[in-house]
Structure formats: structure tokens, C-alpha cells
Design a protein around this motif. Structure first.
Motif, PDB file in Angstrom:
ATOM      1  N   LEU A  93       0.803  -1.556   0.085  1.00  0.00           N
ATOM      2  CA  LEU A  93      -0.119  -0.429  -0.083  1.00  0.00           C
ATOM      3  C   LEU A  93       0.673   1.332   0.090  1.00  0.00           C
ATOM      4  O   LEU A  93       1.737   0.971   1.469  1.00  0.00           O
ATOM      5  CB  LEU A  93      -0.681  -0.305   1.392  1.00  0.00           C
ATOM      6  CG  LEU A  93      -1.882   1.318   1.245  1.00  0.00           C
ATOM      7  CD1 LEU A  93      -2.766   0.753   0.227  1.00  0.00           C
ATOM      8  CD2 LEU A  93      -2.862   0.970   2.475  1.00  0.00           C
ATOM      9  N   GLU A  94       0.653   2.176  -1.474  1.00  0.00           N
ATOM     10  CA  GLU A  94       1.918   3.300  -1.473  1.00  0.00           C
ATOM     11  C   GLU A  94       1.305   4.539   0.145  1.00  0.00           C
ATOM     12  O   GLU A  94       1.757   5.162  -0.048  1.00  0.00           O
ATOM     13  CB  GLU A  94       1.782   3.855  -2.261  1.00  0.00           C
ATOM     14  CG  GLU A  94       2.643   2.515  -3.512  1.00  0.00           C
ATOM     15  CD  GLU A  94       2.479   3.459  -4.882  1.00  0.00           C
ATOM     16  OE1 GLU A  94       2.920   4.548  -4.801  1.00  0.00           O
ATOM     17  OE2 GLU A  94       2.352   2.422  -5.831  1.00  0.00           O
ATOM     18  N   GLY A  95      -0.145   4.615  -0.089  1.00  0.00           N
ATOM     19  CA  GLY A  95      -0.803   5.493   0.330  1.00  0.00           C
ATOM     20  C   GLY A  95      -2.103   5.727   1.144  1.00  0.00           C
ATOM     21  O   GLY A  95      -3.176   4.354   0.638  1.00  0.00           O
ATOM     22  N   LEU A  96      -2.766   6.699   1.634  1.00  0.00           N
ATOM     23  CA  LEU A  96      -4.135   6.243   2.179  1.00  0.00           C
ATOM     24  C   LEU A  96      -4.443   7.799   1.556  1.00  0.00           C
ATOM     25  O   LEU A  96      -4.103   8.964   1.560  1.00  0.00           O
ATOM     26  CB  LEU A  96      -4.202   6.217   3.368  1.00  0.00           C
ATOM     27  CG  LEU A  96      -4.048   4.980   4.443  1.00  0.00           C
ATOM     28  CD1 LEU A  96      -3.770   5.120   5.915  1.00  0.00           C
ATOM     29  CD2 LEU A  96      -4.267   3.380   3.769  1.00  0.00           C
ATOM     30  N   ALA A  97      -6.334   7.905   1.434  1.00  0.00           N
ATOM     31  CA  ALA A  97      -6.443   8.703   1.457  1.00  0.00           C
ATOM     32  C   ALA A  97      -7.542   8.746   2.836  1.00  0.00           C
ATOM     33  O   ALA A  97      -7.848   8.463   3.227  1.00  0.00           O
ATOM     34  CB  ALA A  97      -8.230   8.767   0.130  1.00  0.00           C
ATOM     35  N   ILE A  98      -7.241  10.278   2.763  1.00  0.00           N
ATOM     36  CA  ILE A  98      -8.191  11.031   3.865  1.00  0.00           C
ATOM     37  C   ILE A  98      -9.527  11.924   3.437  1.00  0.00           C
ATOM     38  O   ILE A  98      -9.325  12.691   3.297  1.00  0.00           O
ATOM     39  CB  ILE A  98      -6.884  12.135   4.498  1.00  0.00           C
ATOM     40  CG1 ILE A  98      -6.186  10.561   5.667  1.00  0.00           C
ATOM     41  CG2 ILE A  98      -7.802  12.675   6.076  1.00  0.00           C
ATOM     42  CD1 ILE A  98      -5.015  11.744   5.889  1.00  0.00           C
ATOM     43  N   ALA A  99     -10.322  11.506   3.942  1.00  0.00           N
ATOM     44  CA  ALA A  99     -11.949  12.037   3.809  1.00  0.00           C
ATOM     45  C   ALA A  99     -11.535  13.267   4.447  1.00  0.00           C
ATOM     46  O   ALA A  99     -11.355  13.755   5.600  1.00  0.00           O
ATOM     47  CB  ALA A  99     -12.840  11.018   4.074  1.00  0.00           C
ATOM     48  N   GLY A 100     -12.386  14.455   3.640  1.00  0.00           N
ATOM     49  CA  GLY A 100     -11.940  15.775   3.839  1.00  0.00           C
ATOM     50  C   GLY A 100     -13.280  16.525   4.280  1.00  0.00           C
ATOM     51  O   GLY A 100     -14.330  15.287   3.360  1.00  0.00           O
ATOM     52  N   GLU A 101     -13.464  17.580   5.339  1.00  0.00           N
ATOM     53  CA  GLU A 101     -14.971  17.876   5.737  1.00  0.00           C
ATOM     54  C   GLU A 101     -15.431  19.017   4.255  1.00  0.00           C
ATOM     55  O   GLU A 101     -16.521  18.708   4.137  1.00  0.00           O
ATOM     56  CB  GLU A 101     -14.771  18.989   6.975  1.00  0.00           C
ATOM     57  CG  GLU A 101     -14.697  18.152   7.945  1.00  0.00           C
ATOM     58  CD  GLU A 101     -14.623  18.688   9.032  1.00  0.00           C
ATOM     59  OE1 GLU A 101     -14.604  20.052   9.243  1.00  0.00           O
ATOM     60  OE2 GLU A 101     -14.296  18.205   9.996  1.00  0.00           O
ATOM     61  N   ASP A 102     -14.924  19.249   3.643  1.00  0.00           N
ATOM     62  CA  ASP A 102     -15.114  19.877   2.854  1.00  0.00           C
ATOM     63  C   ASP A 102     -15.342  19.186   1.098  1.00  0.00           C
ATOM     64  O   ASP A 102     -15.761  19.545  -0.165  1.00  0.00           O
ATOM     65  CB  ASP A 102     -14.325  21.050   2.101  1.00  0.00           C
ATOM     66  CG  ASP A 102     -13.401  20.712   1.516  1.00  0.00           C
ATOM     67  OD1 ASP A 102     -12.699  19.489   2.358  1.00  0.00           O
ATOM     68  OD2 ASP A 102     -12.402  21.245   1.099  1.00  0.00           O
ATOM     69  N   GLY A 103     -14.951  18.255   1.134  1.00  0.00           N
ATOM     70  CA  GLY A 103     -14.872  17.211  -0.138  1.00  0.00           C
ATOM     71  C   GLY A 103     -13.744  16.698  -0.443  1.00  0.00           C
ATOM     72  O   GLY A 103     -14.076  15.453  -1.899  1.00  0.00           O
TER      73      GLY A 103
END
Length: 322
Positions: A34-44
Motif C-alpha cells: 500500500l503506497e498511501g491512504l486517502a483521508i476524507a475531507g469535510e469539504d469533500g
């Protein structure tokens, strides 16, 4: 031929900004590829944490005790490269390579209608771009290196989906007579010089396209209706450039002596540039054939006006060279 970046996107795990770094550590440990993770943003808009950056942060002398029980938002990249699903792969590769050295190999995050869709690694992106360019090379015009008819048709189809577009059909009047008078080698050189001139105005413009239909016929496509200034400049440049392709005597006489369409020798004007412009300003075009039909009509108007001109749409606006 055309590929959208979303077509090569892969799923990526998503965490929240408040996720503890210890949980992120466990995810990376459990998934070694796994190269990276996405992080959900409050503004989308999603953020990103790359494996390399994460372990760089916690791998320092005090990094582990400082970060492991704290939220990942403290070390995430809040401004990663985020692009929409429908963006062209080649355009995204340019954006990716223009990033800072520290982010050059970060994942590219893909959204679809405002929501996270997936991610693309730089390795996958560059390999795909290489394949696309190799395929495109087959369909490039050998004389000018510009895209030929197969690619032109695909770009036209893409652009007519837009609310605003301008299609510019560009050709050289009396080019055959120039070839007859000066020979095919000089004629090829004039075509190549014209292609170089048009590149300056159209190929280097973001979200614009320049193709070579064949012979002395070119096409440019813009995603707006502000075509008049660039047409005027291109015509003025052409009028200056073409002087290098005539003898002083022909320039002074402002014509060459050659065979016309009737087969009889007579005085023929110097080569000029005609630009027939079809836009979506007053009419909606639903097919490429519809655009070609309108362009053919406008080109006849161009041919009826002496010298280099630009004629657009139903108004038949003529812009002669200064």
C-alpha cells in the motif's frame, strides 16, 4: 486513443482526519504494498498520507511517541493532486510532473462528481502515458508531426460535448499553384513552417487542440469563443512568414505565373490563409458531420474574399489581415 484518468484508477483505503496514527501504522503494516491512504475531507476534497512520509515522520527519535496516539491530520498532505475522472491521462501526467520534488511520486487522487473514486500511482500513470503516446504516434501526420484524422475526430467528439467551443478550419489558398511554381520540396517546407506557426498559437494553449487534416488543411479547436484575436495574430504572422518563401520578384509583383484550375497559365495570387470558424455561440452541434457541413459552407465564403481572412458562423464576419 483517448483515455480518462479514471479508467486506470484503483481503489484506495480511506480514513478520517481524526484517525490515530497507530491505526494508520497498522494499515501500512498489514498491507505492505500500500503506497498511501486517502483521508476524507469535510469539504469533500480528500487529503493524502503516503507510506514514505508516514514512516519518515514516526521514524525519527521522538516521532513514534509524539505521533502514534495523535490524529493523522497532523502529518497528512492537505493539498495533494486531485483530478476529476474525465481528465485526459496525458494532461494529468503533466500536472503530476510539475509538482515539487517532495511530492513528485505521490499518488494522484481521482474524484467522480465530487466524491473520491480512487487513486493512480505515478508508475501506472507514466506507463499508461507511454502506451497512449506510442499509439498516437501511428496516427500523426509524418510531414508535420501533428495529429491526423483519427485523433482529430476523437477530439472533435470530445469538444462538441462542451457548452462552448470553436472549431477553426485553416487552409492555404493557392497552395497548389505555389507547389507548381516552386516545387514540392519548397511546398513541404511551407506546410511545415505553417504548422510551426500554428503550434505557437494553438498547440501550446491549455485545453486547445491542433491537428493536420492533410495537405494544406489544418484544424484547431478551442474551448471558448474568443477566437478572433488569435486568428488575427496568426494571419498577420503568416503574411510575414510567407515572404521568406517567395523570390523578391514575385513578392514585388504580388503574384506568380502559373496554371489555374482552367488549365490555362495566368497570374495567380500569392498563398494566403483562410480560417473558417464554427462555434456553439448560436447553434448546437450534435455530430462531427454537422460541424463539417457548416465549415464547408463557411470555407466557400472565405474563398470569395481576396487575401488572408477569418470568417465565422452565420454572421460571416470577415477579418482580413492588416
Amino acid at each position: 486513443m483517448f483515455m480518462h484518468i479514471g479508467e486506470i484508477a484503483e481503489t484506495i483505503p480511506v480514513v478520517t482526519p481524526e484517525t490515530k496514527c497507530d491505526e494508520v501504522y497498522q494499515l501500512f503494516k498489514t498491507h505492505p504494498n500500500l503506497e498511501g491512504l486517502a483521508i476524507a475531507g469535510e469539504d469533500g476534497r480528500p487529503s493524502l498520507i503516503m507510506r514514505a512520509l508516514f514512516f519518515q515522520k514516526i521514524g525519527t527519535r521522538y516521532g513514534y511517541p509524539v505521533y502514534m496516539d495523535r490524529p493523522v491530520k497532523l502529518i497528512m498532505n492537505a493539498q495533494p493532486l486531485v483530478v476529476e475522472y474525465m481528465e485526459q491521462i496525458t494532461e494529468v501526467s503533466i500536472q503530476a510532473m510539475n509538482r515539487t520534488e517532495g511530492e513528485l511520486y505521490d499518488l494522484v487522487l481521482i474524484t467522480l462528481e465530487g466524491s473520491l473514486f480512487g487513486a493512480v500511482s505515478i508508475r501506472r500513470l507514466l506507463l499508461t502515458v507511454a502506451d497512449v503516446r506510442a499509439e498516437m504516434g501511428i496516427f500523426m501526420n509524418p510531414l508535420t508531426g501533428l495529429p491526423g484524422n483519427r485523433i482529430i475526430d476523437e477530439w472533435l467528439y470530445q469538444f462538441i460535448q462542451l457548452e462552448q467551443f470553436s472549431v477553426l478550419y485553416i487552409d492555404l489558398d493557392y497552395f497548389k499553384s505555389y507547389n507548381d511554381s516552386y516545387g514540392f520540396k519548397k511546398g513541404d517546407q511551407l506546410i511545415q513552417a505553417t504548422a510551426g506557426l500554428l503550434r505557437k498559437y494553438f498547440a501550446a494553449t491549455p485545453k486547445a487542440f491542433l491537428g493536420h487534416i492533410g495537405g494544406d488543411d489544418f484544424i484547431a479547436i478551442l474551448d471558448h469563443h474568443d477566437f478572433k484575436p488569435v486568428c488575427e495574430e496568426a494571419i498577420a504572422d503568416f503574411e510575414q512568414m510567407k515572404r521568406d518563401f517567395y523570390t523578391p520578384e514575385d513578392l514585388h509583383n504580388n503574384h506568380v505565373f502559373g496554371e489555374g484550375r482552367s488549365g490555362q497559365n495566368h497570374l495567380i495570387p500569392l498563398v494566403s490563409m483562410s480560417i473558417a470558424v464554427v462555434t456553439s455561440r448560436r447553434q448546437k452541434y450534435t455530430s462531427v458531420d454537422h460541424i463539417v457541413t457548416e465549415a464547408t459552407r463557411i470555407k466557400k465564403v472565405c474563398k470569395s474574399v481576396p487575401g488572408s481572412v477569418c470568417v465565422a458562423d452565420q454572421e460571416d464576419i470577415v477579418t482580413p489581415a492588416d
